[in-house]
Design a protein around this motif. Structure first.
Motif, short mmCIF file in Angstrom:
data_model
loop_
_atom_site.label_atom_id
_atom_site.label_comp_id
_atom_site.label_asym_id
_atom_site.label_seq_id
_atom_site.Cartn_x
_atom_site.Cartn_y
_atom_site.Cartn_z
N ASN A 1 0.98 -1.27 -0.02
CA ASN A 1 -0.05 0.13 -0.04
C ASN A 1 0.84 1.28 -0.09
O ASN A 1 2.07 1.21 0.09
N LYS A 2 0.22 2.32 0.11
CA LYS A 2 0.89 3.72 -0.21
C LYS A 2 1.32 4.45 1.23
O LYS A 2 1.60 5.53 1.23
N VAL A 3 0.84 3.83 2.42
CA VAL A 3 1.00 4.32 3.65
C VAL A 3 2.48 4.00 4.12
O VAL A 3 2.86 2.63 4.14
N ARG A 4 3.06 4.91 4.45
CA ARG A 4 4.56 4.66 4.75
C ARG A 4 4.73 4.91 6.08
O ARG A 4 4.15 5.67 6.84
N LEU A 5 5.71 4.24 6.98
CA LEU A 5 5.83 4.24 8.26
C LEU A 5 7.23 5.39 8.47
O LEU A 5 8.15 5.26 7.66
N VAL A 6 6.90 6.78 9.17
CA VAL A 6 8.00 7.42 9.09
C VAL A 6 8.30 7.96 10.63
O VAL A 6 7.38 7.55 11.31
N VAL A 7 9.40 8.68 10.74
CA VAL A 7 9.76 9.22 11.88
C VAL A 7 9.99 10.72 11.83
O VAL A 7 10.66 11.26 10.91
N PHE A 8 9.26 11.38 12.66
CA PHE A 8 9.49 13.15 12.69
C PHE A 8 10.60 13.38 13.37
O PHE A 8 10.45 13.26 14.54
N VAL A 9 11.75 14.01 13.00
CA VAL A 9 12.77 14.40 13.85
C VAL A 9 12.78 16.08 13.79
O VAL A 9 12.40 16.76 13.04
N GLY A 10 13.07 16.46 15.06
CA GLY A 10 13.19 17.96 15.17
C GLY A 10 11.92 18.48 16.23
O GLY A 10 11.36 17.67 16.76
N GLN A 11 11.81 19.51 16.12
CA GLN A 11 10.32 20.18 17.02
C GLN A 11 10.19 21.62 16.43
O GLN A 11 10.94 22.32 15.40
N GLY A 12 8.91 21.87 16.78
CA GLY A 12 8.39 23.20 16.18
C GLY A 12 8.14 23.02 14.64
O GLY A 12 7.45 22.17 13.98
N SER A 13 8.57 24.29 14.01
CA SER A 13 8.46 24.33 12.39
C SER A 13 9.63 23.72 11.72
O SER A 13 9.88 23.51 10.41
N ASN A 14 10.87 23.26 12.58
CA ASN A 14 12.05 22.67 11.88
C ASN A 14 11.88 21.20 11.91
O ASN A 14 12.52 20.38 13.00
N ILE A 15 11.14 20.63 11.12
CA ILE A 15 10.79 19.01 11.41
C ILE A 15 11.41 18.45 10.10
O ILE A 15 11.00 19.07 8.82
N MET B 1 11.08 14.68 8.03
CA MET B 1 10.55 13.47 8.05
C MET B 1 11.53 12.32 7.37
O MET B 1 12.11 12.69 6.17
N ARG B 2 11.65 10.99 7.88
CA ARG B 2 12.42 10.19 7.65
C ARG B 2 11.72 8.81 7.37
O ARG B 2 10.96 8.54 8.34
N ASN B 3 12.14 8.08 6.62
CA ASN B 3 11.49 6.63 6.41
C ASN B 3 11.92 5.76 7.63
O ASN B 3 13.08 5.93 8.08
N ALA B 4 11.26 5.00 7.92
CA ALA B 4 11.46 3.98 9.01
C ALA B 4 11.09 2.67 8.57
O ALA B 4 9.91 2.33 7.75
N ILE C 1 11.04 -1.80 17.95
CA ILE C 1 12.32 -1.00 17.62
C ILE C 1 12.16 -0.81 15.83
O ILE C 1 12.08 -1.74 15.47
N LEU C 2 12.34 0.33 15.45
CA LEU C 2 12.44 0.67 14.15
C LEU C 2 13.71 1.06 13.84
O LEU C 2 14.78 1.47 14.43
N SER C 3 14.02 0.91 12.49
CA SER C 3 15.28 1.37 11.67
C SER C 3 15.09 2.64 10.97
O SER C 3 14.34 2.57 10.36
N LEU C 4 15.89 3.42 11.35
CA LEU C 4 15.80 4.68 10.79
C LEU C 4 16.74 5.22 9.56
O LEU C 4 17.92 4.73 9.66
N SER C 5 15.98 5.94 8.53
CA SER C 5 16.93 6.27 7.49
C SER C 5 17.85 7.55 7.70
O SER C 5 17.12 8.16 8.65
N GLY C 6 18.58 7.71 6.81
CA GLY C 6 19.27 8.98 7.13
C GLY C 6 20.51 8.79 8.28
O GLY C 6 21.13 7.79 8.65
N SER C 7 21.16 9.97 8.58
CA SER C 7 22.25 10.01 9.44
C SER C 7 22.05 9.67 10.82
O SER C 7 20.61 9.92 11.33
N PRO C 8 22.91 9.28 11.71
CA PRO C 8 22.59 8.93 13.13
C PRO C 8 22.13 10.15 13.87
O PRO C 8 22.53 11.12 13.76
N LEU C 9 21.27 9.66 14.79
CA LEU C 9 21.05 10.97 15.89
C LEU C 9 21.51 10.68 17.23
O LEU C 9 21.77 9.16 17.59
N PRO C 10 21.59 11.53 18.20
CA PRO C 10 21.99 10.92 19.43
C PRO C 10 21.15 9.98 20.20
O PRO C 10 20.28 10.12 20.57
#
Length: 240
Positions: A68-82, A84-87, A100-109
């Motif tokens: 289907n077209k529904v993607r699992l995503v993770v929103f990183v950041g806060q406020g208006s500085n968000i 969206m990454r695939n997971a 536990i999800l695997s996150l795309s993109g660069s590592p976070l703390p």
């Protein structure tokens, strides 16, 4: 002049919040054909190598699939500085309602998962996104004591009054933490951490425990529960 000495935890909590906030993320879905295109479903936090996200299993919708077209995503950041990454789903523990999800993109703390012995009366904090995006993606922190370390399910006088989930929980009981601070549905998956160190001792859960422990109540209480971190640690270790 009277000088009041604040507890160490109260004095250090603002610094700890500032350190852990970059590790707090929102779990959601994205569908470019839907309106709105994105939905916030719960909270998660970064662990392990910086590309793993811990949350509750019930936060992940059942309609996530490659078909289907529904993607699992993770929103990183806060406020208006968000951002969206695939997971993708890396591991699930339905018994303890953890994922536990695997996150795309660069590592976070990442946050550290603690192995400490938790005692009733100790003060802890949790940070997440209460009521999802209604209040905006601004992490909110609550704090409270461990008011009880209690079984995940409560026995009843008759098995006829027990739900299937409650019966399963009674066969393999484990203990959860009861907090005297209020969590909301969007807080599901929030880390409960030591105010001084930021080490995670539990994961907020607003669904599994209430359905098992409070299934006999016509109006479930506003009590907040959390799943001990040792189960998250075991799940993380199970990932190859």
């Amino acid at each position: 002049m009277l000088v009041i000495a604040l507890p160490v935890s109260a004095a250090s909590l603002p610094d700890t919040i500032a350190k852990i906030k970059p590790s707090i993320v929102a779990i959601g879905t994205y569908n470019r054909l839907a309106k709105p295109t994105s939905k916030i479903l719960g909270t998660g936090f970064i662990i392990g190598n910086g590309k793993r996200v811990a949350t509750n299993a019930h936060v992940i919708p059942a309609n996530i699939s490659k078909q289907n077209k529904v993607r699992l995503v993770v929103f990183v950041g806060q406020g208006s500085n968000i951002e969206m990454r695939n997971a993708t789903i890396a591991a699930v523990d339905k018994t303890h309602d953890l994922a536990i999800l695997s996150l795309s993109g660069s590592p976070l703390p990442p946050l550290n998962i603690s192995s400490k012995h938790v005692r009733e009366g100790e003060l802890y904090a949790f940070t997440g996104f209460p009521i999802g995006a209604v209040l905006g993606l601004h992490p909110v922190t609550h704090r409270g004591i461990i008011s009880s370390i209690t079984p995940v399910a409560t026995p009843a006088q008759s098995t006829k009054t027990l739900s299937i989930k409650q019966l399963k929980a009674l066969k393999n009981p484990y203990r959860v933490y009861q907090l005297d601070a209020t969590a909301y549905p969007g807080n599901s998956g929030s880390p409960v951490y030591d105010p001084k160190t930021g080490q995670v001792i539990a994961v907020i859960n607003k669904v599994l425990v209430k359905k098992t422990k409070e299934s006999l109540l016509s109006n479930p209480s506003a009590i907040t529960y959390a799943i001990p971190a040792k189960y998250l640690k075991a799940l993380n270790s199970s990932i190859k």
